[in-house]
Design a protein around this motif. Structure first.
Motif, PDB file in Angstrom:
ATOM      1  N   LEU A 253     -63.250  18.517 -83.110  1.00 47.19           N
ATOM      2  CA  LEU A 253     -62.780  19.879 -82.878  1.00 47.19           C
ATOM      3  C   LEU A 253     -61.362  20.135 -83.381  1.00 47.19           C
ATOM      4  N   ARG A 254     -60.636  19.081 -83.694  1.00 52.31           N
ATOM      5  CA  ARG A 254     -59.234  19.223 -84.082  1.00 52.31           C
ATOM      6  C   ARG A 254     -59.045  20.145 -85.281  1.00 52.31           C
ATOM      7  N   GLN A 255     -59.864  19.977 -86.323  1.00 52.33           N
ATOM      8  CA  GLN A 255     -59.696  20.802 -87.521  1.00 52.33           C
ATOM      9  C   GLN A 255     -59.938  22.284 -87.227  1.00 52.33           C
ATOM     10  N   TYR A 256     -60.909  22.578 -86.359  1.00 50.38           N
ATOM     11  CA  TYR A 256     -61.181  23.970 -86.019  1.00 50.38           C
ATOM     12  C   TYR A 256     -60.071  24.558 -85.153  1.00 50.38           C
ATOM     13  N   LEU A 257     -59.525  23.736 -84.272  1.00 50.97           N
ATOM     14  CA  LEU A 257     -58.409  24.202 -83.448  1.00 50.97           C
ATOM     15  C   LEU A 257     -57.173  24.493 -84.300  1.00 50.97           C
ATOM     16  N   ILE A 258     -56.926  23.664 -85.309  1.00 51.67           N
ATOM     17  CA  ILE A 258     -55.785  23.887 -86.189  1.00 51.67           C
ATOM     18  C   ILE A 258     -55.974  25.168 -86.993  1.00 51.67           C
ATOM     19  N   LYS A 259     -57.179  25.396 -87.516  1.00 52.26           N
ATOM     20  CA  LYS A 259     -57.442  26.628 -88.267  1.00 52.26           C
ATOM     21  C   LYS A 259     -57.282  27.855 -87.385  1.00 52.26           C
ATOM     22  N   MET A 260     -57.798  27.779 -86.158  1.00 54.04           N
ATOM     23  CA  MET A 260     -57.699  28.909 -85.245  1.00 54.04           C
ATOM     24  C   MET A 260     -56.237  29.187 -84.903  1.00 54.04           C
ATOM     25  N   GLY A 261     -55.462  28.159 -84.683  1.00 54.75           N
ATOM     26  CA  GLY A 261     -54.037  28.324 -84.413  1.00 54.75           C
ATOM     27  C   GLY A 261     -53.301  28.907 -85.610  1.00 54.75           C
ATOM     28  N   GLY A 262     -53.669  28.478 -86.818  1.00 57.62           N
ATOM     29  CA  GLY A 262     -53.051  29.014 -88.031  1.00 57.62           C
ATOM     30  C   GLY A 262     -53.336  30.493 -88.201  1.00 57.62           C
ATOM     31  N   ARG A 263     -54.579  30.897 -87.920  1.00 59.30           N
ATOM     32  CA  ARG A 263     -54.927  32.322 -88.011  1.00 59.30           C
ATOM     33  C   ARG A 263     -54.145  33.137 -86.995  1.00 59.30           C
ATOM     34  N   ALA A 264     -54.042  32.643 -85.781  1.00 58.62           N
ATOM     35  CA  ALA A 264     -53.298  33.365 -84.749  1.00 58.62           C
ATOM     36  C   ALA A 264     -51.823  33.465 -85.131  1.00 58.62           C
ATOM     37  N   GLN A 265     -51.269  32.411 -85.680  1.00 54.49           N
ATOM     38  CA  GLN A 265     -49.870  32.428 -86.102  1.00 54.49           C
ATOM     39  C   GLN A 265     -49.670  33.400 -87.265  1.00 54.49           C
ATOM     40  N   MET A 266     -50.611  33.434 -88.221  1.00 52.50           N
ATOM     41  CA  MET A 266     -50.510  34.355 -89.348  1.00 52.50           C
ATOM     42  C   MET A 266     -50.590  35.799 -88.872  1.00 52.50           C
ATOM     43  N   ARG A 267     -51.489  36.069 -87.943  1.00 55.36           N
ATOM     44  CA  ARG A 267     -51.638  37.418 -87.400  1.00 55.36           C
ATOM     45  C   ARG A 267     -50.346  37.856 -86.703  1.00 55.36           C
ATOM     46  N   ALA A 268     -49.759  36.951 -85.927  1.00 50.87           N
ATOM     47  CA  ALA A 268     -48.508  37.269 -85.234  1.00 50.87           C
ATOM     48  C   ALA A 268     -47.380  37.499 -86.239  1.00 50.87           C
ATOM     49  N   HIS A 269     -47.365  36.706 -87.301  1.00 48.75           N
ATOM     50  CA  HIS A 269     -46.337  36.864 -88.330  1.00 48.75           C
ATOM     51  C   HIS A 269     -46.483  38.208 -89.036  1.00 48.75           C
ATOM     52  N   GLU A 270     -47.718  38.607 -89.363  1.00 50.56           N
ATOM     53  CA  GLU A 270     -47.944  39.887 -90.030  1.00 50.56           C
ATOM     54  C   GLU A 270     -47.554  41.050 -89.130  1.00 50.56           C
ATOM     55  N   GLU A 271     -47.861  40.953 -87.847  1.00 53.73           N
ATOM     56  CA  GLU A 271     -47.479  42.011 -86.918  1.00 53.73           C
ATOM     57  C   GLU A 271     -45.953  42.120 -86.818  1.00 53.73           C
ATOM     58  N   GLU A 272     -45.279  40.992 -86.763  1.00 53.72           N
ATOM     59  CA  GLU A 272     -43.815  40.990 -86.699  1.00 53.72           C
ATOM     60  C   GLU A 272     -43.223  41.591 -87.973  1.00 53.72           C
ATOM     61  N   GLU A 273     -43.799  41.252 -89.106  1.00 53.17           N
ATOM     62  CA  GLU A 273     -43.320  41.792 -90.382  1.00 53.17           C
ATOM     63  C   GLU A 273     -43.533  43.303 -90.453  1.00 53.17           C
ATOM     64  N   ALA A 274     -44.686  43.782 -89.984  1.00 57.86           N
ATOM     65  CA  ALA A 274     -44.952  45.220 -89.977  1.00 57.86           C
ATOM     66  C   ALA A 274     -43.963  45.937 -89.059  1.00 57.86           C
ATOM     67  N   ARG A 275     -43.689  45.348 -87.902  1.00 56.55           N
ATOM     68  CA  ARG A 275     -42.728  45.939 -86.981  1.00 56.55           C
ATOM     69  C   ARG A 275     -41.329  46.010 -87.600  1.00 56.55           C
ATOM     70  N   SER A 276     -40.919  44.945 -88.272  1.00 58.59           N
ATOM     71  CA  SER A 276     -39.581  44.934 -88.875  1.00 58.59           C
ATOM     72  C   SER A 276     -39.495  45.930 -90.032  1.00 58.59           C
ATOM     73  N   GLU A 277     -40.594  46.115 -90.794  1.00 57.40           N
ATOM     74  CA  GLU A 277     -40.589  47.108 -91.868  1.00 57.40           C
ATOM     75  C   GLU A 277     -40.475  48.519 -91.298  1.00 57.40           C
ATOM     76  N   GLU A 278     -41.188  48.783 -90.206  1.00 55.38           N
ATOM     77  CA  GLU A 278     -41.102  50.100 -89.576  1.00 55.38           C
ATOM     78  C   GLU A 278     -39.688  50.360 -89.060  1.00 55.38           C
ATOM     79  N   GLU A 279     -39.065  49.351 -88.483  1.00 60.93           N
ATOM     80  CA  GLU A 279     -37.700  49.509 -88.000  1.00 60.93           C
ATOM     81  C   GLU A 279     -36.736  49.740 -89.163  1.00 60.93           C
ATOM     82  N   ALA A 280     -36.967  49.055 -90.277  1.00 63.83           N
ATOM     83  CA  ALA A 280     -36.094  49.222 -91.438  1.00 63.83           C
ATOM     84  C   ALA A 280     -36.240  50.632 -92.014  1.00 63.83           C
TER      85      ALA A 280
END
Length: 147
Positions: free
Chosen positions: A44-71
């Motif tokens: 299960l380790r490989q699937y857990l790592i992929k799932m964590g990577g997707r969640a981290q990417m989603r959080a990063h994209e949301e943060e980037e969108a928020r910072s662009e809106e603020e800018a």
């Protein structure tokens, strides 16, 4: 020096005793349980790592969108300058419109810029033509008989 030696000997005694007792108290059920847990983790380790990577990417994209809106919200009038599409008024050859990205140029400055670019292009073409002639001369010279 004696306290350090006492601590080291106590530590080695405890580790060896605990390790020996862990393997002597191992029943087949405990061994199977450890194998199942370790194998499940490895599968299960490989699937857990992929799932964590997707969640981290989603959080990063949301943060980037928020910072662009603020800018965009904090953009000043000077930052907006030159980003408005104004049709360019050309005098002879260019009918295409271009987006202004900096300070506006006057008609004479645009004309000087075009003339300079034409001169640079002509000079580059002249240099390439001379290089081509030199290469042709070398090819011909190769076949000439020198006496």
């Amino acid at each position: 020096m004696d306290p350090v030696i006492n601590i080291a000997s106590t530590l080695t005694d405890r580790v060896s005793t605990n390790l020996r007792n862990s393997f002597t108290d191992m029943t087949p059920e405990k061994f199977i349980r450890i194998v199942i847990i370790a194998g499940g983790y490895l599968l299960l380790r490989q699937y857990l790592i992929k799932m964590g990577g997707r969640a981290q990417m989603r959080a990063h994209e949301e943060e980037e969108a928020r910072s662009e809106e603020e800018a965009k919200a904090k953009m000043s009038a000077n930052e907006l300058r030159g980003k408005v599409d104004i049709p360019e008024d050309t005098d002879d050859e260019d009918d295409a419109t271009a987006e202004a990205s900096g300070p506006e140029w006057g008609q004479m400055a645009r004309r000087r810029q075009r003339v300079m670019l034409k001169r640079l292009l002509d000079a580059e073409e002249q240099r390439l033509q001379e290089n081509q002639e030199e290469l042709e001369d070398k090819d011909i010279e190769e076949f000439l008989i020198k006496t």
